[in-house]
Design a protein around this motif. Structure first.
Motif, PDB file in Angstrom:
ATOM      1  N   PRO A 247       0.818  -1.225   0.000  1.00 32.84           N
ATOM      2  CA  PRO A 247       0.000   0.000   0.000  1.00 32.84           C
ATOM      3  C   PRO A 247       0.845   1.266   0.000  1.00 32.84           C
ATOM      4  N   THR A 248       2.037   1.181   0.575  1.00 32.70           N
ATOM      5  CA  THR A 248       2.920   2.353   0.613  1.00 32.70           C
ATOM      6  C   THR A 248       3.299   2.791  -0.785  1.00 32.70           C
ATOM      7  N   LEU A 249       3.614   1.812  -1.657  1.00 28.71           N
ATOM      8  CA  LEU A 249       3.988   2.145  -3.033  1.00 28.71           C
ATOM      9  C   LEU A 249       2.828   2.823  -3.756  1.00 28.71           C
ATOM     10  N   LYS A 250       1.611   2.289  -3.574  1.00 27.49           N
ATOM     11  CA  LYS A 250       0.458   2.874  -4.249  1.00 27.49           C
ATOM     12  C   LYS A 250       0.198   4.300  -3.757  1.00 27.49           C
ATOM     13  N   ALA A 251       0.334   4.510  -2.445  1.00 32.45           N
ATOM     14  CA  ALA A 251       0.105   5.844  -1.898  1.00 32.45           C
ATOM     15  C   ALA A 251       1.173   6.824  -2.376  1.00 32.45           C
ATOM     16  N   THR A 252       2.421   6.386  -2.391  1.00 27.56           N
ATOM     17  CA  THR A 252       3.506   7.254  -2.845  1.00 27.56           C
ATOM     18  C   THR A 252       3.343   7.611  -4.308  1.00 27.56           C
ATOM     19  N   THR A 253       2.963   6.630  -5.116  1.00 21.93           N
ATOM     20  CA  THR A 253       2.761   6.876  -6.552  1.00 21.93           C
ATOM     21  C   THR A 253       1.621   7.860  -6.770  1.00 21.93           C
ATOM     22  N   ALA A 254       0.541   7.719  -5.985  1.00 23.25           N
ATOM     23  CA  ALA A 254      -0.597   8.643  -6.123  1.00 23.25           C
ATOM     24  C   ALA A 254      -0.196  10.074  -5.779  1.00 23.25           C
ATOM     25  N   VAL A 255       0.595  10.239  -4.728  1.00 24.18           N
ATOM     26  CA  VAL A 255       1.053  11.577  -4.348  1.00 24.18           C
ATOM     27  C   VAL A 255       1.939  12.173  -5.445  1.00 24.18           C
ATOM     28  N   GLN A 256       2.861  11.368  -5.978  1.00 25.91           N
ATOM     29  CA  GLN A 256       3.741  11.854  -7.040  1.00 25.91           C
ATOM     30  C   GLN A 256       2.949  12.216  -8.294  1.00 25.91           C
ATOM     31  N   LEU A 257       1.896  11.431  -8.598  1.00 30.09           N
ATOM     32  CA  LEU A 257       1.092  11.694  -9.781  1.00 30.09           C
ATOM     33  C   LEU A 257       0.293  12.993  -9.616  1.00 30.09           C
ATOM     34  N   ASP A 258      -0.256  13.221  -8.443  1.00 35.81           N
ATOM     35  CA  ASP A 258      -0.992  14.464  -8.201  1.00 35.81           C
ATOM     36  C   ASP A 258      -0.064  15.671  -8.300  1.00 35.81           C
ATOM     37  N   SER A 259       1.120  15.552  -7.723  1.00 35.60           N
ATOM     38  CA  SER A 259       2.090  16.652  -7.788  1.00 35.60           C
ATOM     39  C   SER A 259       2.509  16.930  -9.222  1.00 35.60           C
ATOM     40  N   ASN A 260       2.670  15.871  -9.996  1.00 30.59           N
ATOM     41  CA  ASN A 260       3.074  16.018 -11.400  1.00 30.59           C
ATOM     42  C   ASN A 260       1.987  16.757 -12.192  1.00 30.59           C
ATOM     43  N   ARG A 261       0.760  16.330 -12.019  1.00 34.98           N
ATOM     44  CA  ARG A 261      -0.335  16.942 -12.783  1.00 34.98           C
ATOM     45  C   ARG A 261      -0.572  18.399 -12.362  1.00 34.98           C
ATOM     46  N   GLU A 262      -0.384  18.668 -11.079  1.00 40.18           N
ATOM     47  CA  GLU A 262      -0.531  20.046 -10.618  1.00 40.18           C
ATOM     48  C   GLU A 262       0.515  20.960 -11.261  1.00 40.18           C
ATOM     49  N   ARG A 263       1.743  20.477 -11.349  1.00 39.62           N
ATOM     50  CA  ARG A 263       2.793  21.275 -11.990  1.00 39.62           C
ATOM     51  C   ARG A 263       2.520  21.465 -13.476  1.00 39.62           C
ATOM     52  N   GLN A 264       1.966  20.416 -14.134  1.00 38.60           N
ATOM     53  CA  GLN A 264       1.610  20.558 -15.551  1.00 38.60           C
ATOM     54  C   GLN A 264       0.523  21.628 -15.734  1.00 38.60           C
ATOM     55  N   ARG A 265      -0.473  21.641 -14.831  1.00 40.15           N
ATOM     56  CA  ARG A 265      -1.526  22.634 -14.936  1.00 40.15           C
ATOM     57  C   ARG A 265      -0.976  24.052 -14.766  1.00 40.15           C
ATOM     58  N   GLN A 266       0.010  24.195 -13.874  1.00 43.91           N
ATOM     59  CA  GLN A 266       0.621  25.517 -13.696  1.00 43.91           C
ATOM     60  C   GLN A 266       1.331  25.980 -14.967  1.00 43.91           C
ATOM     61  N   LEU A 267       2.069  25.080 -15.587  1.00 43.77           N
ATOM     62  CA  LEU A 267       2.794  25.454 -16.810  1.00 43.77           C
ATOM     63  C   LEU A 267       1.824  25.737 -17.957  1.00 43.77           C
ATOM     64  N   GLU A 268       0.754  24.916 -18.074  1.00 47.00           N
ATOM     65  CA  GLU A 268      -0.214  25.141 -19.148  1.00 47.00           C
ATOM     66  C   GLU A 268      -1.008  26.427 -18.905  1.00 47.00           C
ATOM     67  N   GLY A 269      -1.207  26.796 -17.612  1.00 45.60           N
ATOM     68  CA  GLY A 269      -1.903  28.046 -17.317  1.00 45.60           C
ATOM     69  C   GLY A 269      -1.106  29.265 -17.736  1.00 45.60           C
ATOM     70  N   ARG A 270       0.207  29.166 -17.734  1.00 50.91           N
ATOM     71  CA  ARG A 270       1.044  30.288 -18.151  1.00 50.91           C
ATOM     72  C   ARG A 270       0.892  30.606 -19.642  1.00 50.91           C
ATOM     73  N   CYS A 271       0.747  29.515 -20.429  1.00 51.03           N
ATOM     74  CA  CYS A 271       0.728  29.713 -21.886  1.00 51.03           C
ATOM     75  C   CYS A 271      -0.681  29.636 -22.453  1.00 51.03           C
ATOM     76  N   GLY A 272      -1.701  29.461 -21.615  1.00 53.04           N
ATOM     77  CA  GLY A 272      -3.071  29.392 -22.106  1.00 53.04           C
ATOM     78  C   GLY A 272      -3.328  28.193 -22.991  1.00 53.04           C
ATOM     79  N   GLY A 273      -2.665  27.104 -22.723  1.00 54.68           N
ATOM     80  CA  GLY A 273      -2.864  25.882 -23.504  1.00 54.68           C
ATOM     81  C   GLY A 273      -2.025  25.797 -24.750  1.00 54.68           C
TER      82      GLY A 273
END
Length: 582
Positions: A247-273
């Motif tokens: 379960p630790t691996l699944k939880a860690t992967t989920a946290v890393q995936l959320d952090s990754n997608r959040e950073r992608q949204r920040q970069l895409e917000g800068r350029c308007g898609g």
């Protein structure tokens, strides 16, 4: 009685060889990848590993046969043990040794390289269309193997003509050389050489040099891989790492995936898609995040699949069995740790003994004429030799433990050139090329292991076994001395025993004679063998301390590679299904 005892010893050796075939087969089938199985590679690896282990495990047979000629309680030879009978035993042992050593050299220097290039030259499409014939493939593999044939020729030519060490003036060494000379006469060398030049010319000396060189090369691999594996093997049983379904691996992967997608949204917000409006640095970061997202999604899917498999009845039953036997695994790991520590202590004590009491230090390869320091493994083997085949079982376990440690070391370190990893050795993921290279490495390691077990771990056992002699100076017959009324005068055999009876009664094993001959004739090999043991001891301590301080972790990079490989296999399977349907 003598014939029955000798036959029993050889039958035990045949049983051990059958066990070795099973061990080699299990090793090959567990580690090779199911996708790229090759019959030629599989057969070559099994035969090569079996031959090497059979060479190492011939030592207890050697010791048992020479020990059977004497009566340990009386310190004299048995009635049937005439000199002709002993000569016959030693001659048969020497034939087996020369055959096995020659097979080891041929496999390592010729057969494995040829099979490697034979596999590399296979072209499935060209073979099916008839564009590649068997003769073309044979010639292509042989063409690349010619260089290895040249190496073998040069090696034996150097062995023919390289000068051996000059006779030293030390009395003890003179006696030891005389002992070796006498054994050469007794063993009736297989190569026809004039008696006056037996020790300095001929095929026997060339094979001695070649064996010494191969042991020296194997010692470097033995120091790196076997010491590492000997430290890691018990620790891996005691401190188990996390699994994919954790379960630790699944939880860690989920946290890393959320952090990754959040950073992608920040970069895409800068350029308007529109990624084209980002700076070059931000675009590179976005590309990296996209690739990392795909990897994390695959890792998450693999963890979910592992958890689903764990919910099946069969998997749940297996997990319960694993939980039941987990305490036994822990106890087994602790036991292996103690055994590994005893091996380390035995090697250290013998190394100190050689450094302090060697006859002439580096001038004769640090040979030791008499055991001066108590060695626990040596003592256990000598005592167990009283009841054959108890000593054989202990020695076999010792060799298989060091062999398993070598495999674990190769798995942990990988096949490298300097710091660059060339091949990864993993269960079920080892390519045929990597398996052949691993087999060649194991062959060289086992040659060095053979020297280490014979000369360092159990020197007295491997040289004389439980042979004794009567040390009565006066009032005995030189032909049949009798110590039945003076048991305290019965002493263990050694190379430096100055008693004439000891020279007549004690018969050193063929293995120790051959290895000591390498050290005496070529002292630089003996020095390499000796100092390499200290390197082995040091690396073992370093790896052991590091493994104890670090907690086991899941190799995420290896996990990602497994996911990609699984996806490739599923895509290939679906493509094959579509083609077959069409």
């Amino acid at each position: 009685m003598a014939l029955l005892q000798t036959s029993l010893i050889w039958v035990m050796y045949a049983i051990v060889i059958a066990i070795l075939v099973t061990v080699a087969s299990v090793f090959v089938y567990v580690y090779q990848t199911p996708r790229d199985r090759s019959q030629s590679v599989t057969l070559t690896c099994i035969v090569a590993i079996t031959t090497l282990l059979a060479t190492a495990l011939l030592v207890p047979v050697d010791v048992a046969l020479v020990s059977s000629t004497t009566s340990p309680a009386l310190g004299r030879r048995k009635d049937w043990a005439t000199q002709n009978e002993i000569d016959r035993i030693l001659y048969s042992l020497k034939i087996v040794y020369y055959f096995l050593y020659s097979m080891d050299a041929l496999f390592c220097l010729l057969v494995i390289p040829f099979i490697y290039f034979w596999y590399e030259e296979y072209d499935e499409v060209a073979s099916e269309t008839g564009e590649q014939t068997l003769g073309q493939r044979l010639w292509a593999a042989f063409k690349y193997t010619i260089s290895f044939i040249a190496i073998v020729v040069v090696l034996f030519l150097v062995g023919f003509f390289v000068p051996v060490a000059k006779d030293a003036k030390d009395g003890g060494l003179d006696f030891f050389k005389n002992l070796l000379t006498e054994n050469r006469k007794l063993l009736k060398p297989l190569f026809t050489v004039p008696p006056a030049t037996t020790s300095r010319h001929g095929g026997e000396r060339a094979l001695t040099f070649a064996l010494g060189l191969l042991i020296a090369i194997g010692l470097c691999l033995y120091v790196l891989y076997t010491s590492t594996g000997l430290a890691l093997l018990p620790i891996s049983l005691v401190k188990a790492g996390p699994s994919v379904s954790s379960p630790t691996l699944k939880a860690t992967t989920a946290v890393q995936l959320d952090s990754n997608r959040e950073r992608q949204r920040q970069l895409e917000g800068r350029c308007g898609g529109n990624p084209g409006l980002l700076s070059s640095k931000d675009r590179r970061e976005l590309d990296t995040l996209v690739r990392e997202e795909r990897t994390l999604i695959r890792r998450q899917r693999l963890a979910d699949e592992a958890r689903c498999e764990g919910q099946s009845r069969l998997m749940r039953a297996w997990l319960k069995v694993d939980a039941i036997f987990r305490p036994l695994q822990f106890i087994f790991g602790i036991t292996l740790s103690v055994v590994a520590l005893i091996i380390w202590i035995s090697m250290l004590l013998t190394a100190i003994d050689k450094a302090s009491n060697s006859l002439c230090k580096h001038r004769c390869g640090y040979i030791l004429g008499h055991i001066n320091v108590f060695n626990p493994i040596n003592w256990v083997l000598v005592q167990s030799a009283k009841v054959f085949p108890v000593d054989y079982a202990i020695f076999t376990i010792l060799v298989l433990l060091l062999f398993s440690s070598s495999v674990i070391g190769i798995t942990a370190v990988g096949i490298r050139f300097l710091w660059i990893r060339i091949f990864q050795i993993r269960k079920g993921h080892t390519s045929p090329q990597a398996l052949l290279l691993a087999t060649a490495i194991l062959m060289l390691i086992i040659l060095a292991l053979n020297y280490s077990t014979t000369m360092m771990i159990a020197p007295q056992y491997a040289t004389y076994g439980r042979q004794t002699f009567c040390d009565r100076k006066l009032g005995f017959s030189e032909q049949q001395p009798d110590c039945s009324n003076a048991q305290h005068l019965v002493k263990p055999c050694s190379e430096l025993a100055d008693n004439l009876v000891a020279q007549q009664v004690c018969t050193p094993s063929v293995a120790s004679t051959f290895l000591n001959r390498v050290a005496i004739n070529f002292p630089f090999f003996g020095a390499i063998f000796f100092w390499g043991q200290f390197a082995f001891l040091g690396i073992y301590v370093l790896v052991l301390v590091t493994a104890l301080l670090r907690s086991p972790k899941l190799d995420e990079r290896q996990l990602d590679e497994d996911v990609e490989e699984a996806e490739e296999e599923s895509l290939l399977a679906s493509a094959r299904g579509q083609i077959e349907t069409t």
